[in-house]
Design an enzyme around this catalytic site. Structure first.
Site: not given
Ligand code: DQA
Length: 153
Positions: A9-10, A17, A22, A71, A74, A77, A95, A97, A104
Site C-alpha cells: 500500500p501507498n 509521497r 522515500y 515491501n 504498512a 506491521h 522483506e 523497506h 521512525r
C-alpha cells in the site's frame, strides 16, 4: 532466475509521497535501472494497495519463482494474513523497506512478517531492492555450488 517484486500500500505514490523519506524517483523508473543492472534476472513487478491481492500474488509466484522481494508497506506491521501466506509458500521472501523503520515511529519497529522471511533489508532508500536482488542471486549461486559439490561426491 525469476524474481517477483511486490510493493504494498501507498508505494504506487513513490516519487510523490513524503519525498524527504522515500525519495523523488518513481518505482517504475528505478525498476528500469534494476533490469539493466541484472541482465540475467527476469523481473516481474506487482503493486497493490489491497492485502488480499498481495496474498494472491505470493501464492501465484511462491511455488515457481526463485525469489520474492516484498515491501508490504504498512501491512508489514499489521498483517497476520501476509505472514501466513509467506509461511505457506516455498520461494524465499526478502522483506525490504526504503526507510529505516527502526529509526521512525515505534509502531513501525515491529514486523509481523520478518520471522517468516529469509531476511530483512531496510533503510537504504530504493537501493534496498538492489541489495535484496544481490542477496537472492548470491544465495542461488551458493546453492548451485553446493549441489555441484554433492553431485561430485
Ligand atoms: C515502508 C515502511 C512502512 O512502515 C511504511 O508503512 C511504508 C513504507 C518503507 O519502505 O520504508 O509504506 O515499507
Amino acid at each position: 532466475m525469476k524474481i517477483q517484486i511486490i510493493n504494498g500500500p501507498n508505494l504506487n505514490l513513490l516519487g510523490i509521497r513524503e519525498p524527504e523519506i522515500y525519495g523523488f524517483a518513481s518505482f517504475e523508473d528505478y525498476l528500469q535501472e534494476l533490469v539493466l543492472h541484472f541482465s540475467d534476472v527476469e523481473f516481474h513487478y506487482f503493486q497493490s494497495n489491497v492485502e488480499g491481492e498481495i496474498i494472491n500474488k505470493i501464492h501465484e509466484t511462491g511455488f515457481s519463482f526463485d525469489g520474492i522481494i516484498l515491501n508490504a508497506g504498512a501491512y508489514t506491521h499489521t498483517s497476520i494474513a501476509i505472514h501466513d501466506a509467506i509461511k505457506g509458500v516455498i520461494t524465499p521472501v526478502i522483506e525490504v523497506h526504503i526507510s529505516n523503520v527502526h529509526a521512525r515511529e515505534s509502531f513501525r519497529h515491529h514486523s509481523l512478517i520478518a520471522g517468516v522471511c529469509k531476511g530483512v533489508i531496510a533503510g537504504f532508500g530504493l537501493d534496498s531492492y538492489r541489495l535484496a536482488v544481490e542477496a537472492l542471486t548470491q544465495q542461488a549461486k551458493t546453492t548451485a555450488g553446493m549441489h555441484f559439490k554433492l553431485s561430485q561426491g
